[in-house]
Enzyme design. Structure first.
Site, mmCIF file in Angstrom:
data_model
loop_
_atom_site.group_PDB
_atom_site.id
_atom_site.type_symbol
_atom_site.label_atom_id
_atom_site.label_comp_id
_atom_site.label_asym_id
_atom_site.label_seq_id
_atom_site.Cartn_x
_atom_site.Cartn_y
_atom_site.Cartn_z
ATOM 1 N N PHE A 182 -5.917 0.779 3.210
ATOM 2 C CA PHE A 182 -7.131 0.286 3.850
ATOM 3 C C PHE A 182 -6.871 -0.404 5.185
ATOM 4 O O PHE A 182 -7.731 -0.477 6.038
ATOM 5 C CB PHE A 182 -7.843 -0.691 2.911
ATOM 6 C CG PHE A 182 -8.088 -0.111 1.555
ATOM 7 C CD1 PHE A 182 -8.950 0.960 1.405
ATOM 8 C CD2 PHE A 182 -7.426 -0.596 0.449
ATOM 9 C CE1 PHE A 182 -9.174 1.517 0.155
ATOM 10 C CE2 PHE A 182 -7.636 -0.039 -0.814
ATOM 11 C CZ PHE A 182 -8.511 1.023 -0.960
ATOM 12 N N ARG A 183 -5.661 -0.949 5.334
ATOM 13 C CA ARG A 183 -5.370 -1.714 6.543
ATOM 14 C C ARG A 183 -4.799 -0.866 7.665
ATOM 15 O O ARG A 183 -4.622 -1.348 8.778
ATOM 16 C CB ARG A 183 -4.352 -2.819 6.232
ATOM 17 C CG ARG A 183 -4.881 -3.873 5.305
ATOM 18 C CD ARG A 183 -3.782 -4.862 4.961
ATOM 19 N NE ARG A 183 -4.076 -5.555 3.714
ATOM 20 C CZ ARG A 183 -4.770 -6.688 3.636
ATOM 21 N NH1 ARG A 183 -5.215 -7.258 4.705
ATOM 22 N NH2 ARG A 183 -4.996 -7.242 2.468
ATOM 23 N N ASN A 188 10.303 1.415 3.384
ATOM 24 C CA ASN A 188 8.988 1.572 4.000
ATOM 25 C C ASN A 188 9.088 2.660 5.062
ATOM 26 O O ASN A 188 10.098 2.743 5.755
ATOM 27 C CB ASN A 188 8.541 0.246 4.650
ATOM 28 C CG ASN A 188 7.065 0.225 4.973
ATOM 29 O OD1 ASN A 188 6.226 0.454 4.101
ATOM 30 N ND2 ASN A 188 6.723 -0.032 6.214
ATOM 31 N N ALA A 224 0.803 -1.227 0.000
ATOM 32 C CA ALA A 224 0.000 0.000 0.000
ATOM 33 C C ALA A 224 0.832 1.273 0.000
ATOM 34 O O ALA A 224 0.438 2.292 -0.553
ATOM 35 C CB ALA A 224 -0.935 -0.004 1.212
ATOM 36 N N THR A 276 -0.097 5.064 -1.586
ATOM 37 C CA THR A 276 -0.555 6.213 -0.785
ATOM 38 C C THR A 276 0.041 7.500 -1.356
ATOM 39 O O THR A 276 -0.572 8.562 -1.252
ATOM 40 C CB THR A 276 -0.148 6.075 0.699
ATOM 41 O OG1 THR A 276 1.249 5.822 0.782
ATOM 42 C CG2 THR A 276 -0.912 4.965 1.380
ATOM 43 N N HIS A 334 -3.610 -9.930 -4.704
ATOM 44 C CA HIS A 334 -4.949 -9.659 -4.168
ATOM 45 C C HIS A 334 -5.920 -9.235 -5.260
ATOM 46 O O HIS A 334 -6.989 -8.694 -4.968
ATOM 47 C CB HIS A 334 -4.881 -8.588 -3.076
ATOM 48 C CG HIS A 334 -4.060 -9.014 -1.887
ATOM 49 N ND1 HIS A 334 -3.533 -8.129 -0.975
ATOM 50 C CD2 HIS A 334 -3.650 -10.243 -1.473
ATOM 51 C CE1 HIS A 334 -2.842 -8.793 -0.052
ATOM 52 N NE2 HIS A 334 -2.897 -10.071 -0.333
ATOM 53 N N CYS A 365 -24.777 -14.596 -18.624
ATOM 54 C CA CYS A 365 -25.174 -15.833 -17.936
ATOM 55 C C CYS A 365 -25.889 -15.573 -16.614
ATOM 56 O O CYS A 365 -26.225 -16.525 -15.912
ATOM 57 C CB CYS A 365 -23.939 -16.707 -17.693
ATOM 58 S SG CYS A 365 -22.921 -16.179 -16.307
ATOM 59 N N CYS A 405 -17.444 -11.622 -14.144
ATOM 60 C CA CYS A 405 -18.528 -12.529 -13.760
ATOM 61 C C CYS A 405 -17.903 -13.727 -13.053
ATOM 62 O O CYS A 405 -16.968 -14.341 -13.566
ATOM 63 C CB CYS A 405 -19.309 -12.984 -14.985
ATOM 64 S SG CYS A 405 -20.445 -14.361 -14.624
HETATM 65 ZN ZN LIG Z 1 -21.318 -14.609 -16.815
#
Ligand SMILES: [Zn+2]
Length: 251
Positions: free
Chosen positions: A37-38, A222, A26, A30, A123, A159, A131
């Protein structure tokens, strides 16, 4: 601009290396205005996470997931790569870095010009959706426009499957292919540079450790201390843009 101690050492380590890998968290984003977020006060400490099983089971959970995502869309859509991203891109372009393993979901490494196949997203990616059943890709802006009209969680037009950002949710398994590639790149690296990760989220944080045990030189940039500082060959507690831009000569 101030001179950061350790920059010359970092430049020398990069010069000496034959195959580097960058691992980003992250802290690199920033500097582009993407919130961590953490972090304390970050969004995940204020709102209960929605687990993947709940997303699958509950229409209310799907709507809430999308409501939160659209609320952050302006931040994501307006974010641009910063000096740190540009420095990493230069290393890839010059053949110094073979891959970028990232915990970030903002797509800013790709936006900086790094070919997508050289970015390994542990992530996933929140800048588009897919989908869950057929894999069809959807862009966020039209999904948001439709949501603002009917308030419904989006469904696949092909679908009728559930559409979700291409991120890895809480309770969803780590992406196997990405994890495998990250491990291969880590084991092939002679220089492993951590940028902006506090290295507390496993299994991702295991990669720098693996690189070091495998004989690579480990560099950590960091702002705050990390769990692996004492294990690293070079640690710089400073801004990533200044450190990497300075070491590589990128503005
Ligand atoms: Zn689909």
């Amino acid at each position: 601009m101030h001179t950061v101690p350790g920059i010359a050492d970092l430049a020398e380590l990069i010069r000496m290396s034959r195959r580097g890998v960058v691992f980003s968290g992250a802290g690199i984003s920033t500097e582009s205005g993407i919130p961590d977020f953490r972090s304390p006060g970050g969004i995940w400490t204020q709102m209960a996470p929605i687990y993947f099983d709940d997303f699958l089971a509950s229409d209310a959970a799907r709507r809430e997931t999308w409501r939160r995502r659209f609320a952050m869309e302006d931040q994501f859509a307006n974010a641009e790569p910063n000096r740190g991203h540009r420095a990493v891109e230069a290393l890839v372009r010059r053949g110094k870095v073979s891959a970028v393993i990232t915990q970030n979901i903002d797509g800013l490494h790709q936006a900086s010009g790094i070919p997508p196949e050289k970015v390994i997203e542990l992530h996933g990616n929140t800048t588009y959706a897919t989908c869950l059943d057929c894999g069809a890709r959807y862009e966020i802006a039209p999904l948001r426009a439709a949501f603002e009209v009917d308030g419904k969680a989006p469904r696949c037009t092909r679908c009728r499957g559930f559409v979700k950002t291409a991120t890895v949710s809480f309770g969803q398994g780590m992406p196997e292919a990405a994890m495998r590639r990250a491990q291969e790149e880590t084991l092939a690296a002679d220089l492993f540079i951590v940028l902006g990760s506090s290295l507390v989220v496993y299994p991702a944080a295991g990669f720098p450790e693996l690189a070091k045990r495998n004989g690579a030189t480990l560099v950590i940039v960091n702002r705050e201390e990390t769990g692996l500082d004492r294990f690293a060959d070079l640690v710089l507690h400073d801004g990533i843009g200044d450190v990497m831009g300075g070491a590589i000569g990128v503005n």
